[in-house]
Design an enzyme around this catalytic site. Structure first.
Site, mmCIF file in Angstrom:
data_model
loop_
_atom_site.group_PDB
_atom_site.id
_atom_site.type_symbol
_atom_site.label_atom_id
_atom_site.label_comp_id
_atom_site.label_asym_id
_atom_site.label_seq_id
_atom_site.Cartn_x
_atom_site.Cartn_y
_atom_site.Cartn_z
ATOM 1 N N HIS A 61 -17.692 10.525 -18.644
ATOM 2 C CA HIS A 61 -18.989 10.646 -17.968
ATOM 3 C C HIS A 61 -19.024 11.792 -16.951
ATOM 4 O O HIS A 61 -19.834 12.703 -17.092
ATOM 5 C CB HIS A 61 -19.381 9.302 -17.343
ATOM 6 C CG HIS A 61 -20.560 9.361 -16.435
ATOM 7 N ND1 HIS A 61 -21.816 9.734 -16.871
ATOM 8 C CD2 HIS A 61 -20.683 9.131 -15.109
ATOM 9 C CE1 HIS A 61 -22.654 9.714 -15.849
ATOM 10 N NE2 HIS A 61 -22.001 9.356 -14.766
ATOM 11 N N HIS A 86 -18.454 12.897 -8.698
ATOM 12 C CA HIS A 86 -19.663 12.249 -8.175
ATOM 13 C C HIS A 86 -19.586 10.729 -8.075
ATOM 14 O O HIS A 86 -20.259 10.132 -7.253
ATOM 15 C CB HIS A 86 -20.920 12.699 -8.952
ATOM 16 C CG HIS A 86 -21.147 11.975 -10.241
ATOM 17 N ND1 HIS A 86 -20.619 12.407 -11.424
ATOM 18 C CD2 HIS A 86 -21.843 10.852 -10.531
ATOM 19 C CE1 HIS A 86 -20.994 11.587 -12.385
ATOM 20 N NE2 HIS A 86 -21.737 10.621 -11.870
ATOM 21 N N GLU A 90 -17.892 6.312 -4.596
ATOM 22 C CA GLU A 90 -18.623 5.076 -4.824
ATOM 23 C C GLU A 90 -17.763 4.014 -5.514
ATOM 24 O O GLU A 90 -17.744 2.860 -5.114
ATOM 25 C CB GLU A 90 -19.844 5.409 -5.691
ATOM 26 C CG GLU A 90 -20.617 4.213 -6.181
ATOM 27 C CD GLU A 90 -21.669 3.764 -5.200
ATOM 28 O OE1 GLU A 90 -21.787 4.392 -4.136
ATOM 29 O OE2 GLU A 90 -22.358 2.779 -5.486
ATOM 30 N N ASP A 91 -17.038 4.418 -6.543
ATOM 31 C CA ASP A 91 -16.414 3.432 -7.427
ATOM 32 C C ASP A 91 -14.908 3.289 -7.289
ATOM 33 O O ASP A 91 -14.326 2.428 -7.913
ATOM 34 C CB ASP A 91 -16.703 3.790 -8.897
ATOM 35 C CG ASP A 91 -18.186 3.774 -9.210
ATOM 36 O OD1 ASP A 91 -18.923 3.105 -8.458
ATOM 37 O OD2 ASP A 91 -18.594 4.425 -10.176
ATOM 38 N N ASP A 152 -26.608 13.671 -13.903
ATOM 39 C CA ASP A 152 -26.033 12.329 -14.002
ATOM 40 C C ASP A 152 -27.008 11.411 -14.750
ATOM 41 O O ASP A 152 -26.641 10.703 -15.685
ATOM 42 C CB ASP A 152 -25.784 11.824 -12.571
ATOM 43 C CG ASP A 152 -25.170 10.448 -12.528
ATOM 44 O OD1 ASP A 152 -24.426 10.098 -13.458
ATOM 45 O OD2 ASP A 152 -25.443 9.719 -11.547
ATOM 46 N N ASP A 272 -51.853 21.170 -32.351
ATOM 47 C CA ASP A 272 -50.951 22.060 -31.606
ATOM 48 C C ASP A 272 -49.573 21.440 -31.469
ATOM 49 O O ASP A 272 -49.114 21.133 -30.390
ATOM 50 C CB ASP A 272 -51.525 22.439 -30.247
ATOM 51 C CG ASP A 272 -52.041 21.236 -29.487
ATOM 52 O OD1 ASP A 272 -52.077 20.137 -30.077
ATOM 53 O OD2 ASP A 272 -52.405 21.392 -28.320
HETATM 54 MN MN MN Z 1 -22.661 8.794 -12.646
#
Ligand code: MN
Length: 739
Positions: A61, A86, A90-91, A152, A272
């Site tokens: 990812h 990124h 956070e993780d 992301d 169109d």
């Molecule tokens: Mn992400």
């Protein structure tokens, strides 16, 4: 457990990492490659135990997000590092300080911004809005936070297939509600279209697959058409010595679908489907002349539609878009849009903000001011921080969608406002004081009211008066968030004063009635007068909108209510909060995580029937309402009030009837109406609620509201009606009223 070949996985990770480096190579300086490697190693290590929902190693990812940053947005080393890291803070265990000392404060700041705006879906609505606001706060510091966030989001949308359905719904709604307009505003045209297409893919999977197939099918005939259309132009371009490239790209699936829906026509009738693009290789200082010269060549062969000329070369759009568009009549008798632009303009159109930077040197400073001034506006908006987050997101969103109108001050200075802006918006744009005292305006020397909608090229002189003061109505007259927030500020002040006056009046009245005043009584009064807050109630009394003598009635009502409450609380012991529907013959809609049978109502905006893809929405006063996932209100409900959404699923088809709206179009003839109603009421035994028909031009255009049992039943009915002589098309119609 599935066996994983770790060695093969390790190879694949390295392969993807090398691909990223290869793509980044043209951007890299000094020891950039070393830094990227360091970030990659840190990310691999930090995420090593994690896997995505699809089962893939998590590192796929961040690698993919970094690749999007380089390839599709045109960002450089700082963003690549930020993208790789990124999700790390956070993780995983990695701290922001560690990133700061390894990669410097710039990267740390971007990651901090990204960390603050993640986890959006786990929280309720206001939390989500607040997160969005935080993200925009970082925009004023470093726009790369938003660009990486968009990358992301794009990758998450591309890999949405492995998510459970209710998560998909939330993610796609938020995407269509905020992220695709944001991409549009930043000029990231390619990303915007892909996000919209993916939204459609997960909202209406069958429609999407069908459209993809149809676009592919029509490809060769499209190419043939473009070739013969371009033939004479190409000869002339070659003769004149232009270096150029011709592209005939189909419009996005989403925009084709939108057109079909709006005009109620099948794919074959969307004329169109594509635009012809002529991309010139021209030095910067000759761009404008070259574009117009090509325009002249095109219109030598084909007649242009004068209403469809768009010159964003002389005045670029606020998101930086530059191009010259014209629509001409082809020899096949169809209008064809021709877009004329240079390679530089094309880069900006596809990659937006980042491409802008690339070309910044030697560019006309007037051209880059659009986006800069937009970012300045966002900054201004953020400073009005007393509006609540949800209101803010709404305001912001309305600004995202708007196209611009170009107008002039009496001295001839150009002002760019969102289209739909009024004379009052213009006044506030010049100065808050001028806005607050605005009485009216002179547009092109003609007197107009405050709510006059500005048109391109208008020259506006604002008339003021010292006696003038903003009022509630003004909020309906303005389109810009700047004007709105300034008006609200003033109104709040006046409201505060009126509420103080109102409170005094109420206290006096209660004293006369010998009712002791306290918070409880105030709240009961609020409920009795059906106001949202006690302050609202005081305010209305203060302004004379509620007559103080009505407070007397409240006293009588209170006595009555106490009696009835006693009875009611007894009833309550016997029944549940939610009534269970037990009649086996009836419809069964299962609601919530536990798939319970609960009480619900159908939303009037989309009239769901069994078989429709639906979700439940917990309303304030009316319990659970069921909406179709394709309801026009769905994106807003899902993305703004995520915590009030409940899953809903049909258990089985049933005998009950549901309201559906059909639109029938055909050529009118004697007896057509009778034939149609015959089928509905006699043959299929369907109850009609209403029918309205317009036959003015010899075209039969009818809207029928009727009750059916299920989507299957409805399909049956539609195919029967389509066989009636004269009927050309029958479609199911969503009513658009907001419920
Ligand atoms: Mn992400």
């Amino acid at each position: 457990m599935i066996a994983v070949d770790l060695e093969a996985e390790r190879k694949e990770i390295l392969r993807r990492y090398r691909r990223l480096l290869r793509k980044a190579k043209p951007f890299l300086k000094d020891n950039d490659a070393k830094l990227i490697k360091k970030a990659f190693n840190l990310s691999v290590e930090a995420h090593k135990e994690m896997r995505r929902k699809s089962g893939e190693p998590y590192i796929f990812h961040p690698l993919a997000v970094a690749e999007i940053c380089v390839e599709e947005i045109g960002l450089g080393t700082t963003s690549i590092i930020a993208a790789l890291l990124h999700d790390v803070v956070e993780d995983t265990e990695v701290e922001l300080d560690e990133i700061k000392s390894s990669f410097g404060p710039k990267v740390a700041k971007i990651i901090d911004g990204l960390t603050k705006i993640s986890g959006v879906f786990e929280h309720g609505s206001s939390q989500q809005a607040e997160n969005f606001r935080k993200m925009l706060l970082t925009l004023s510091e470093d726009v790369r936070v938003i660009l990486v966030k968009l990358a992301d989001r794009l990758h998450n949308m591309r890999t949405l297939g492995s998510m459970p359905r209710h998560k998909q719904l939330k993610i796609i709604s938020e995407t269509i509600y905020l992220y695709s307009p944001l991409a549009h505003r930043l000029g990231l045209y390619a990303i915007k279209s892909e996000l919209e297409d993916l939204w459609l893919k997960y909202t209406e999977p069958e429609v999407y697959v069908d459209l993809v197939a149809k676009i592919a099918e029509s490809k060769s005939s499209r190419n043939r058409f473009i070739k013969s259309f371009m033939n004479p132009i190409v000869d002339e371009l070659d003769r004149t010595g232009f270096s150029y490239e011709v592209k005939g790209r189909p419009k996005s699936i989403y925009s084709i679908w939108n057109k079909m829906k709006k005009q109620n026509i099948p794919f074959e009738e969307v004329y169109d489907l594509f635009a012809v693009r002529i991309i010139l290789d021209t030095p910067y200082d000759q761009e404008k002349a070259a574009c117009w010269q090509v325009y002249s060549i095109v219109t030598d062969f084909y007649t242009p539609n004068p209403d469809r000329l768009r010159d964003w070369v002389s005045t670029p759009k606020a998101n930086g878009y530059e191009s010259l568009h014209t629509t001409v009549m082809s020899r096949a008798g169809r209008w064809v849009e021709v877009q004329i632009r240079t390679q530089r303009m094309n880069d900006i159109a596809e990659k937006g903000y980042a491409a802008h930077w690339k070309y910044k040197d030697g560019m006309n400073p007037a051209h880059e001011s659009g986006l800069e001034s937009w970012i300045q506006k966002v900054r201004d908006m953020l400073e009005q921080n007393d509006t609540n987050a949800i209101e803010f997101v709404d305001d912001f969103r309305s600004n995202l969608f708007s196209e611009e109108v170009f107008v002039f001050t009496p001295k001839g200075d150009l002002k760019i406002l969102p289209s739909g802006a009024t004379a009052l918006d213009f006044a506030f744009d010049i100065h808050t004081e001028i806005g607050a005292k605005c009485l009216g305006a002179k547009v092109n020397n003609r007197l107009v009211p405050l709510n006059y909608q500005l048109k391109n090229g208008d020259q506006i002189e604002i008339l003021t008066s010292n006696k003038q003061r903003p009022n509630e109505d003004w909020l309906r007259f303005v389109a810009t968030s700047k004007a709105k927030s300034k008006i609200k500020d003033t109104l709040k002040e006046t409201k505060k004063q009126a509420a103080i006056d109102g409170k005094e009046i109420v206290q006096r009245k209660l004293k006369q009635m010998k009712v002791p005043f306290d918070g409880d009584v105030a709240n009961q009064l609020r409920a009795y007068f059906e106001e949202k807050t006690v302050t609202d109630f005081y305010y209305k009394v203060g302004r004379g909108l509620i007559d103080p003598s009505q407070i007397k009635n409240f006293k009588d009502f209170k006595k009555e209510r106490q009696k009835s409450l006693r009875v009611k609380s007894k009833d309550f012991e016997y029944s549940d909060d939610f009534k269970k529907i037990e009649d086996p013959g009836k419809d069964i809609l299962l609601i919530g995580e536990d798939m319970d049978v609960l009480d619900y109502r159908y939303a009037k905006c989309c009239n769901p029937i069994p078989g429709d893809d639906v979700f439940g929405f917990i309303t304030v006063n009316e319990g659970i309402k069921i909406h179709r996932t394709t309801c026009p209100n769905a994106p807003e409900l899902l993305s703004r009030h995520g915590n009030r959404i409940v899953k809903a699923k049909w258990m089985s088809q049933q005998q009950n009837a549901f309201l559906a709206v059909l639109r029938i179009i055909g050529t009118d003839r004697v007896g057509l109406m009778r034939d149609v109603t015959d089928i509905i009421s006699n043959e299929l035994k369907v109850n009609m609620q209403s029918i309205s028909i317009d036959t003015e031009t010899g075209i039969f255009d009818g809207q029928i509201r009727l009750y059916v049992n299920s989507t299957k039943h409805l399909d049956q009915l539609i195919s029967k009606l389509e066989k009636v002589t004269g009927v050309m098309r029958v479609t199911r119609h969503d009513s658009r009223e907001v419920n």
